[in-house]
Design a protein around this motif. Structure first.
Motif, PDB file in Angstrom:
ATOM      1  N   CYS A 112       0.458  -1.391  15.460  1.00 28.54           N
ATOM      2  CA  CYS A 112      -0.285  -2.177  14.474  1.00 28.54           C
ATOM      3  C   CYS A 112       0.399  -3.525  14.272  1.00 28.54           C
ATOM      4  O   CYS A 112       1.613  -3.599  14.141  1.00 28.54           O
ATOM      5  CB  CYS A 112      -0.345  -1.427  13.144  1.00 28.54           C
TER       6      CYS A 112
ATOM      7  N   LYS B 195      -0.736  -5.586  11.761  1.00 30.31           N
ATOM      8  CA  LYS B 195      -1.280  -6.114  10.510  1.00 30.31           C
ATOM      9  C   LYS B 195      -0.240  -6.396   9.409  1.00 30.31           C
ATOM     10  O   LYS B 195      -0.481  -7.196   8.542  1.00 30.31           O
ATOM     11  CB  LYS B 195      -2.367  -5.187   9.951  1.00 30.31           C
TER      12      LYS B 195
ATOM     13  N   CYS C 103       0.829  -4.870   6.613  1.00 24.81           N
ATOM     14  CA  CYS C 103       0.573  -4.643   5.180  1.00 24.81           C
ATOM     15  C   CYS C 103       1.920  -4.412   4.510  1.00 24.81           C
ATOM     16  O   CYS C 103       2.791  -3.747   5.085  1.00 24.81           O
ATOM     17  CB  CYS C 103      -0.335  -3.442   4.981  1.00 24.81           C
TER      18      CYS C 103
ATOM     19  N   TYR D 204       3.217  -2.653   2.277  1.00 21.46           N
ATOM     20  CA  TYR D 204       3.715  -1.332   1.850  1.00 21.46           C
ATOM     21  C   TYR D 204       3.949  -0.391   3.033  1.00 21.46           C
ATOM     22  O   TYR D 204       4.398   0.735   2.852  1.00 21.46           O
ATOM     23  CB  TYR D 204       2.682  -0.663   0.917  1.00 21.46           C
ATOM     24  N   CYS D 205       3.630  -0.823   4.251  1.00 21.28           N
ATOM     25  CA  CYS D 205       3.405   0.150   5.327  1.00 21.28           C
ATOM     26  C   CYS D 205       4.500   0.147   6.383  1.00 21.28           C
ATOM     27  O   CYS D 205       4.903  -0.901   6.881  1.00 21.28           O
ATOM     28  CB  CYS D 205       2.054  -0.133   5.976  1.00 21.28           C
TER      29      CYS D 205
ATOM     30  N   VAL E 292       4.133   1.582   9.357  1.00 21.86           N
ATOM     31  CA  VAL E 292       3.578   1.754  10.710  1.00 21.86           C
ATOM     32  C   VAL E 292       3.949   0.638  11.688  1.00 21.86           C
ATOM     33  O   VAL E 292       4.322   0.926  12.830  1.00 21.86           O
ATOM     34  CB  VAL E 292       2.046   1.992  10.638  1.00 21.86           C
ATOM     35  N   PRO E 293       3.889  -0.637  11.285  1.00 19.90           N
ATOM     36  CA  PRO E 293       4.282  -1.668  12.260  1.00 19.90           C
ATOM     37  C   PRO E 293       5.720  -1.482  12.758  1.00 19.90           C
ATOM     38  O   PRO E 293       6.042  -1.866  13.883  1.00 19.90           O
ATOM     39  CB  PRO E 293       4.134  -2.980  11.468  1.00 19.90           C
TER      40      PRO E 293
ATOM     41  N   HIS F  29     -10.098  -1.532  10.434  1.00 17.29           N
ATOM     42  CA  HIS F  29      -9.518  -2.479   9.482  1.00 17.29           C
ATOM     43  C   HIS F  29     -10.612  -3.458   9.044  1.00 17.29           C
ATOM     44  O   HIS F  29     -11.319  -4.011   9.897  1.00 17.29           O
ATOM     45  CB  HIS F  29      -8.358  -3.245  10.109  1.00 17.29           C
TER      46      HIS F  29
ATOM     47  N   ARG G 127      -3.297  -7.595   2.747  1.00 18.87           N
ATOM     48  CA  ARG G 127      -4.409  -6.941   3.444  1.00 18.87           C
ATOM     49  C   ARG G 127      -5.319  -7.934   4.170  1.00 18.87           C
ATOM     50  O   ARG G 127      -6.199  -7.528   4.917  1.00 18.87           O
ATOM     51  CB  ARG G 127      -5.229  -6.101   2.458  1.00 18.87           C
TER      52      ARG G 127
HETATM   53 FE1  SF4 Z   1      -1.388  -1.314   9.911  1.00 16.15          FE
HETATM   54 FE2  SF4 Z   1      -2.930   0.301   8.429  1.00 16.15          FE
HETATM   55 FE3  SF4 Z   1      -0.278   0.168   7.979  1.00 16.15          FE
HETATM   56 FE4  SF4 Z   1      -1.813  -1.899   7.310  1.00 16.15          FE
HETATM   57  S1  SF4 Z   1      -1.925   0.179   6.418  1.00 16.15           S
HETATM   58  S2  SF4 Z   1       0.151  -2.009   8.421  1.00 16.15           S
HETATM   59  S3  SF4 Z   1      -3.369  -1.851   8.926  1.00 16.15           S
HETATM   60  S4  SF4 Z   1      -1.295   0.930   9.838  1.00 16.15           S
END
Ligand code: SF4
Ligand code: 5AD
Length: 539
Positions: free
Chosen positions: A229, A231, A233, A235-236, A238-239, A310, A349
């Motif tokens: 990812c 993106k 965000c 709080y996230c 995942v990246p 997204h 976002r």
């Molecule tokens: Fe990526 Fe979804 Fe995490 Fe945002 S919430 S950084 S779009 S995985």
């Protein structure tokens, strides 16, 4: 997806010993058979999202292709793997408590099951990312102490890295999803006897494609089209844990779909953290909406799903594809996270409340009814009561068919970790309860409006729930058979049918009742042919 819009494997068909390890179509699916190999066994437990579930299917495929056999209990396995999730703190804690179960001493009854490959380890080349073999000879080997190789895969592996070895020294393998391409190599190193191996690079342009995937869901085949990812965000994790976005070529995706159709699947679900940010890396440059149509046109495919979208990359062309092609399911999962533009900005976002609502308006005015689901976070740092109320009012406007609601959880490495004005835990819990209650009422009302309508349902399992209207009217009908499946809009339907065996069929079900999370009904008609090319599904 979560409870409301999915059913667990245990509610799917009975799979015999080791639920989830087989299925009615095991014979004609691309399931790797354990080669007459080294006799090693593996146990793989998955935490977290559908991407993780599907990564596990691919990891299992890699191991099966190497001659390992999958077993249903960790006790019976020589290699124990946890594919982990760190999206919220609780998920990560669960992983460490699972690892704690293997603490030496707690496992005294577990005799060594490690194969000769491991016992010979000192003589082998340690390879990359591994400790020198000479040192191993002097060190008691955790793998042998436990009689198992314990491995951590996925987001916790990526996030904690080699710190896991310090915290749980009995772990031998740590590998994040962006390094899964290296998994066969890493496993080989373990087989050669290396004590510890790790794959933690996120700096990659590669996707994890496998020759063999051991699919757990006999009806819905998952298919990753984009990994990682971009993106960011605030709080996230995942990246950080999944690395940058990498898309597969449209040709390789379509080839896999053709194989799946050939193996008997009629439903595929395209996966990505931001699935609609797909960018075809080949010269063909297929857009995401074009890919949806191309997948739907593969002979044999009757349903195409995709998640997660997204909002920034969600355009009219996707809605038009749904309108034009019946096989593209009438469901969009479009996480909003908050109804307040200020909070959305703090979350990075990249859209405002109004821009999000414009996307919703496109779906509300579509020629086919589109079911919309979302993810929501309450208690983001600084979220005021008024801003929370804007999230509540957004629910009224959108009328979601489902929502996964979470309390904000501060995560390592994320920009929001250091933001001021943390919301107290009790207040987050209160907001969550209010939100859930409101959404529950919306879902109840929306589902009740469907009573009397008829939907096509893919029959996926025997239902555990008994249809109350049938109990009241006629006991014979109750015995006739309780089944469950999903509509195109991804709603769970529990229904009765007199047909002896309808698993894998598409049937028309008349809705007779509704709860906030599911519909109840009875079969109106069994489809004569199940596939989009007119051939019967069951051979
Ligand atoms: Fe990526 Fe979804 Fe995490 Fe945002 S919430 S950084 S779009 S995985
Ligand atoms: N705290 C709470 N929820 C989170 N999510 C992602 N990160 C966090 C976090 N730090 C939620 C978002 C996302 C879903 C998969 O998990 O709603 O869409």
């Amino acid at each position: 997806m979560g409870k409301a819009f999915d059913i667990g494997l245990d509610s799917l068909v009975e799979t015999g010993a080791g639920a989830g390890l087989g299925g009615p179509h095991t014979h004609n699916r691309p399931v790797g058979q354990a080669a007459e190999g080294n006799g090693q066994t593996f146990y793989l437990e998955t935490f977290g999202c559908q991407m993780n579930e599907h990564d596990s299917e691919k990891v299992a495929g890699v191991l099966l292709a190497r001659g390992y056999r999958q077993v249903a209990s960790a006790d019976a396995a020589s290699v124990v793997l946890y594919n982990t999730c760190s999206i919220r703190e609780k998920a990560a804690q669960k992983v460490f408590s699972r690892l704690g179960e293997w603490r030496p001493g707690l496992q005294s009854s577990k005799v060594s099951l490690v194969t000769s490959a491991i016992q010979n380890q000192e003589t082998q080349d340690p390879g990359r990312n591994s400790e020198p073999a000479a040192r191993l000879a002097r060190t008691p080997r955790p793998a042998l102490q436990n009689g198992k190789i314990i491995g951590v895969l996925g987001c916790v592996a990526q996030q904690e890295g080699e710190k896991i070895f310090a915290r749980a020294p009995w772990v031998s393998l740590v590998c994040g999803s962006a390094s899964y391409r290296k998994l066969p190599e890493l496993i080989q190193e373990l087989e050669r006897g290396n004590r510890r191996v790790s794959g933690l690079d996120t700096d990659t342009e590669e996707t994890f494609e496998t020759e063999v995937t051991r699919r757990d869901n006999p009806w819905r085949a998952y298919l990753t089209i984009i990994e990682g990812c971009d993106k960011a965000c605030s709080y996230c994790v995942v990246p950080f844990t999944r690395g940058p976005e990498r898309s597969r070529t449209s040709a390789s995706i379509l080839e896999e779909v053709q194989q799946l159709a050939g193996a008997g699947y009629t439903e595929v679900q395209l996966l990505g953290q931001t699935v609609n940010s797909y960018k075809d890396p080949s010269a063909r440059k297929m857009r995401f909406s074009e890919l949806l149509v191309a997948v739907a046109e593969v002979p044999g495919i009757r349903r195409v799903r995709f998640t997660t979208s997204h909002p920034r990359d969600f355009g009219k062309d996707i809605v038009e594809a749904i309108e034009a092609v019946p096989a593209i399911c009438e469901h969009v999962h479009l996480p909003v996270q908050s109804g307040s533009t200020r909070v959305l900005k703090a979350m990075a976002r990249t859209y405002s409340r109004e821009e999000y609502l414009d996307k919703i308006a496109m779906m509300h005015s579509a020629k086919r009814p589109i079911s919309i689901t979302t993810d929501l976070i309450v208690g983001f740092p600084g979220e005021t009561e008024k801003e929370f109320a804007q999230t509540l009012s957004l629910l009224d406007l959108v009328q979601y068919d489902g929502a996964f609601c979470f309390k904000y959880s501060p995560r390592p490495n994320t920009p929001s970790l250091t933001m001021d004005d943390a919301i107290p835990e009790e207040e987050k819990s209160r907001r969550l309860a209010v939100l859930l209650q409101k959404q529950r009422e919306i879902q109840r009302a929306r589902n009740e409006r469907l009573v009397g309508e008829t939907f096509e349902v893919l029959v996926e399992g025997r239902s555990k729930k008994v249809n109350p209207s049938m109990v009241a009217s006629n006991a014979a009908d109750v015995r006739a058979g309780q089944w469950s499946g999903h509509t195109s809009s991804n709603k769970v339907v529990n229904f009765t049918s007199r047909a002896e065996e309808s698993l894998g069929d598409y049937v028309r079900v008349r809705v007779t009742g509704a709860t906030p999370n599911s519909l109840v009904g009875e079969v109106a008609e069994i489809a004569r042919s199940a596939r989009n090319d007119g051939t019967p599904f069951r051979k």
